[in-house]
Design a protein around this motif. Structure first.
Motif, mmCIF file in Angstrom:
data_model
loop_
_atom_site.group_PDB
_atom_site.id
_atom_site.type_symbol
_atom_site.label_atom_id
_atom_site.label_comp_id
_atom_site.label_asym_id
_atom_site.label_seq_id
_atom_site.Cartn_x
_atom_site.Cartn_y
_atom_site.Cartn_z
ATOM 1 N N UNK A 7 0.719 -1.154 0.063
ATOM 2 C CA UNK A 7 0.031 0.187 -0.091
ATOM 3 C C UNK A 7 0.802 1.439 -0.158
ATOM 4 N N UNK A 8 1.917 1.119 0.682
ATOM 5 C CA UNK A 8 2.962 2.433 0.876
ATOM 6 C C UNK A 8 3.565 2.712 -0.468
ATOM 7 N N UNK A 9 3.922 1.613 -1.266
ATOM 8 C CA UNK A 9 4.705 1.473 -2.738
ATOM 9 C C UNK A 9 3.700 2.173 -3.741
ATOM 10 N N UNK A 10 2.367 1.589 -3.581
ATOM 11 C CA UNK A 10 1.328 2.089 -4.460
ATOM 12 C C UNK A 10 0.969 3.598 -4.320
ATOM 13 N N UNK A 14 1.365 6.551 -7.031
ATOM 14 C CA UNK A 14 0.460 7.562 -7.565
ATOM 15 C C UNK A 14 0.789 9.073 -7.056
ATOM 16 N N UNK A 15 1.362 9.427 -6.081
ATOM 17 C CA UNK A 15 1.987 10.650 -5.841
ATOM 18 C C UNK A 15 3.061 11.133 -6.856
ATOM 19 N N UNK A 16 3.794 10.058 -7.209
ATOM 20 C CA UNK A 16 4.780 10.724 -8.222
ATOM 21 C C UNK A 16 4.136 10.803 -9.535
ATOM 22 N N UNK A 17 3.230 10.065 -9.974
ATOM 23 C CA UNK A 17 2.576 10.275 -11.166
ATOM 24 C C UNK A 17 1.746 11.785 -10.970
ATOM 25 N N UNK A 18 0.993 11.859 -9.868
ATOM 26 C CA UNK A 18 0.022 12.848 -9.895
ATOM 27 C C UNK A 18 0.267 14.286 -9.379
ATOM 28 N N UNK A 23 5.161 18.421 -12.319
ATOM 29 C CA UNK A 23 6.160 19.532 -11.785
ATOM 30 C C UNK A 23 7.344 19.434 -12.607
ATOM 31 N N UNK A 24 7.791 18.351 -13.231
ATOM 32 C CA UNK A 24 9.042 18.063 -13.866
ATOM 33 C C UNK A 24 9.038 18.835 -15.314
ATOM 34 N N UNK A 25 9.929 19.553 -15.744
ATOM 35 C CA UNK A 25 10.079 20.519 -16.855
ATOM 36 C C UNK A 25 10.570 19.547 -17.985
ATOM 37 N N UNK A 26 11.258 18.641 -17.867
ATOM 38 C CA UNK A 26 11.831 17.898 -19.183
ATOM 39 C C UNK A 26 11.181 16.694 -19.518
ATOM 40 N N UNK A 27 10.867 16.440 -20.840
ATOM 41 C CA UNK A 27 10.353 15.096 -20.987
ATOM 42 C C UNK A 27 11.340 13.867 -20.276
ATOM 43 N N UNK A 28 12.652 14.083 -20.240
ATOM 44 C CA UNK A 28 13.453 13.065 -19.730
ATOM 45 C C UNK A 28 13.068 12.749 -18.149
ATOM 46 N N UNK A 29 12.908 13.814 -17.416
ATOM 47 C CA UNK A 29 12.540 13.884 -16.184
ATOM 48 C C UNK A 29 11.369 13.150 -16.028
ATOM 49 N N UNK A 30 10.377 13.428 -16.721
ATOM 50 C CA UNK A 30 9.007 12.898 -16.556
ATOM 51 C C UNK A 30 8.915 11.387 -16.696
ATOM 52 N N UNK A 31 9.835 10.960 -17.951
ATOM 53 C CA UNK A 31 10.005 9.606 -18.322
ATOM 54 C C UNK A 31 10.794 8.867 -16.758
ATOM 55 N N UNK A 32 11.719 9.401 -16.240
ATOM 56 C CA UNK A 32 12.301 8.818 -15.110
ATOM 57 C C UNK A 32 11.280 8.570 -13.923
ATOM 58 N N UNK A 33 10.556 9.777 -13.791
ATOM 59 C CA UNK A 33 9.214 9.623 -12.712
ATOM 60 C C UNK A 33 8.369 8.588 -12.915
ATOM 61 N N UNK A 34 8.051 8.354 -14.315
ATOM 62 C CA UNK A 34 7.183 7.558 -14.890
ATOM 63 C C UNK A 34 7.781 6.080 -14.707
ATOM 64 N N UNK A 35 8.879 5.813 -14.817
ATOM 65 C CA UNK A 35 9.551 4.684 -14.702
ATOM 66 C C UNK A 35 9.625 4.140 -13.013
ATOM 67 N N UNK A 36 9.922 5.550 -12.241
ATOM 68 C CA UNK A 36 10.020 5.002 -10.914
ATOM 69 C C UNK A 36 8.676 4.462 -10.488
ATOM 70 N N UNK A 37 7.587 5.318 -10.808
ATOM 71 C CA UNK A 37 6.237 4.687 -10.323
ATOM 72 C C UNK A 37 5.769 3.456 -10.731
ATOM 73 N N UNK A 142 3.632 -13.025 -13.880
ATOM 74 C CA UNK A 142 3.004 -12.044 -14.478
ATOM 75 C C UNK A 142 2.747 -11.020 -13.647
ATOM 76 N N UNK A 143 2.914 -9.832 -14.034
ATOM 77 C CA UNK A 143 2.471 -8.824 -13.304
ATOM 78 C C UNK A 143 1.193 -8.120 -13.944
ATOM 79 N N UNK A 144 0.375 -7.753 -12.928
ATOM 80 C CA UNK A 144 -0.832 -7.205 -13.407
ATOM 81 C C UNK A 144 -1.041 -5.988 -12.843
ATOM 82 N N UNK A 145 -0.142 -5.425 -12.038
ATOM 83 C CA UNK A 145 -0.417 -3.927 -11.929
ATOM 84 C C UNK A 145 -0.321 -2.972 -13.029
ATOM 85 N N UNK A 146 -1.351 -2.068 -13.053
ATOM 86 C CA UNK A 146 -1.363 -1.143 -14.081
ATOM 87 C C UNK A 146 -1.403 0.414 -13.793
ATOM 88 N N UNK A 147 -0.999 1.184 -14.374
ATOM 89 C CA UNK A 147 -1.133 2.457 -13.881
ATOM 90 C C UNK A 147 -2.026 3.313 -14.740
#
Length: 147
Positions: A7-10, A14-18, A23-37, A142-147
């Motif tokens: 639950x903490x990780x989920x 969600x907080x990383x994405x929302x 607030x990340x200005x660059x596409x590369x930074x946004x991609x890194x945050x998305x990957x972390x999420x 198999x991973x079923x988690x989806x963002x």
């Protein structure tokens, strides 16, 4: 309050994405945050199921090894008998279960190779049983988690 790790990780994902990503200005930074999420969600799912998956798989592979050693008799690789005789994991901790899994799966590879070299319908049927477990073990991961 006793929050569960999944639950903490989920929540973190969600907080990383929302909150962070907008607030990340660059596409590369946004991609890194998305990957972390995404990684947070994957880790949450695996944390929740890892022990059960490994116990289930170790039990199934141990049974296949025992049956395979009976089927092959003297032609059975020594690693199979050794793995069948090995004690189960001493605890339900993931590293202990994973060590048992690694030992059993290495013996399963040896058994599978020996069964492939064995003529006859019984060997072909047993080979199908091995493949069925390998397919099922892939399904268990198999991973079923989806963002």
């Amino acid at each position: 309050m006793n929050p569960s790790a999944p639950r903490v990780l989920q929540g973190l994902a969600v907080n990383l994405l929302s909150e962070v990503m907008p607030n990340i200005a660059t596409p590369f930074g946004q991609q890194l945050v998305g990957i972390a999420a995404m990684l947070d969600m994957m880790i949450a799912e695996e944390f929740d199921r890892a022990a059960d998956r490994l116990v289930t798989e170790n039990r199934a592979v141990r049974a296949i090894l025992a049956e395979g050693s009976t089927l092959l008799g003297e032609q059975c690789p020594p690693s199979v008998a050794s793995a069948v005789k090995s004690p189960p994991a001493p605890s339900l901790r993931i590293p202990d279960l994973q060590r048992e899994n690694d030992l059993l799966r290495a013996a399963l590879i040896d058994l599978h190779a020996a069964v492939e070299q064995t003529p006859g319908e019984a060997a072909r049927a047993f080979e199908e049983r091995i493949w069925a477990e390998l397919i099922e073990s892939t399904r268990r991961r198999h991973l079923v988690s989806r963002l």
